[in-house]
Design a protein around this motif. Sequence first.
Motif, PDB file in Angstrom:
ATOM      1  N   LEU A   9      33.505  32.914  45.467  1.00 25.64           N
ATOM      2  CA  LEU A   9      34.737  33.675  45.334  1.00 25.64           C
ATOM      3  C   LEU A   9      35.720  32.918  44.459  1.00 25.64           C
ATOM      4  N   GLN A  10      36.818  33.572  44.119  1.00 28.41           N
ATOM      5  CA  GLN A  10      37.893  32.884  43.424  1.00 28.41           C
ATOM      6  C   GLN A  10      38.340  31.678  44.253  1.00 28.41           C
ATOM      7  N   ARG A  11      38.632  30.576  43.568  1.00 28.86           N
ATOM      8  CA  ARG A  11      39.262  29.428  44.205  1.00 28.86           C
ATOM      9  C   ARG A  11      38.382  28.745  45.247  1.00 28.86           C
ATOM     10  N   ASN A  49      24.188  30.873  35.188  1.00 29.15           N
ATOM     11  CA  ASN A  49      25.428  31.614  35.003  1.00 29.15           C
ATOM     12  C   ASN A  49      26.251  31.447  36.268  1.00 29.15           C
ATOM     13  N   LYS A  50      27.547  31.575  36.147  1.00 32.43           N
ATOM     14  CA  LYS A  50      28.464  31.462  37.274  1.00 32.43           C
ATOM     15  C   LYS A  50      29.283  32.733  37.347  1.00 32.43           C
ATOM     16  N   LEU A  51      29.240  33.414  38.497  1.00 32.10           N
ATOM     17  CA  LEU A  51      29.951  34.688  38.655  1.00 32.10           C
ATOM     18  C   LEU A  51      30.651  34.754  40.010  1.00 32.10           C
ATOM     19  N   LEU A  52      31.707  35.547  40.065  1.00 28.87           N
ATOM     20  CA  LEU A  52      32.482  35.692  41.291  1.00 28.87           C
ATOM     21  C   LEU A  52      31.991  36.889  42.095  1.00 28.87           C
ATOM     22  N   ALA A  53      31.701  36.631  43.370  1.00 33.49           N
ATOM     23  CA  ALA A  53      31.199  37.680  44.259  1.00 33.49           C
ATOM     24  C   ALA A  53      32.240  38.781  44.432  1.00 33.49           C
ATOM     25  N   TYR A  54      31.780  39.996  44.335  1.00 36.75           N
ATOM     26  CA  TYR A  54      32.556  41.228  44.462  1.00 36.75           C
ATOM     27  C   TYR A  54      33.451  41.457  43.243  1.00 36.75           C
ATOM     28  N   LEU A 138      34.836  40.945  51.469  1.00 32.99           N
ATOM     29  CA  LEU A 138      33.794  41.656  50.717  1.00 32.99           C
ATOM     30  C   LEU A 138      32.895  40.683  49.959  1.00 32.99           C
ATOM     31  N   GLY A 139      33.502  39.635  49.417  1.00 35.15           N
ATOM     32  CA  GLY A 139      32.718  38.628  48.711  1.00 35.15           C
ATOM     33  C   GLY A 139      31.808  37.853  49.647  1.00 35.15           C
TER      34      GLY A 139
END
Length: 202
Positions: A9-11, A49-54, A138-139
């Motif tokens: 998630l973010q942060r 790759n790096k991605l943020l959930a939701y 949600l994430g």
Amino acid sequence: MKLFVVIGLQRTGTTLLASMLGRHPEINMLFESVTKDSLKLIGKQWNGNKLLAYRQIRKHKRSSKWGHLINRIVNLDFKQENKHHVVRPFPTSVMSIEDYKKEGAIFITIERDKESSVSSMMKRAGQTKNQAEKEWELGMKIINQLKNEGAYNLTFVDLVNNSEKYLKEICNFLALEYLEKMLEGSKYNFVYPQDSVVKRES
């Protein structure tokens, strides 16, 4: 070509972790690529790759022109330059988690406790408490599903307080040799550059 995706998630330490992994000479590490670029890289054992959930990637949903338009409208984003979207009704990645799985991807998930995550998302991302809590929940649903399916999981506190141990475990997960220079990743974190990993939770 072998493929992995860092999901968080973010942060929650995703950028720091990606910076550390990107120091390995056998990893092509992308930063939040929402295209199919991770399928096109050559020359190394792993494409990451790096991605943020939701916010960026979801289980089945993919990005679409309609979704992009809705994201802009709800965030009052009517200008040409990029604007940070406080909320994301639709994902931005053209590939879903299921799409990555079909390409043989494995997953590394990183999480942080709800209170710290929500507080940081409110402070650094400008979200309200309700918005941050909803995105965290949600994430985490996505992250917990991936954990149950065999993803390697660690926490923000793990990464910050015992970097070497967990980087060694991740290298083992990827069948790579651990290299000490991976600890220098914080210097190459272009979002939050610092000389070393600071051993604190905020």
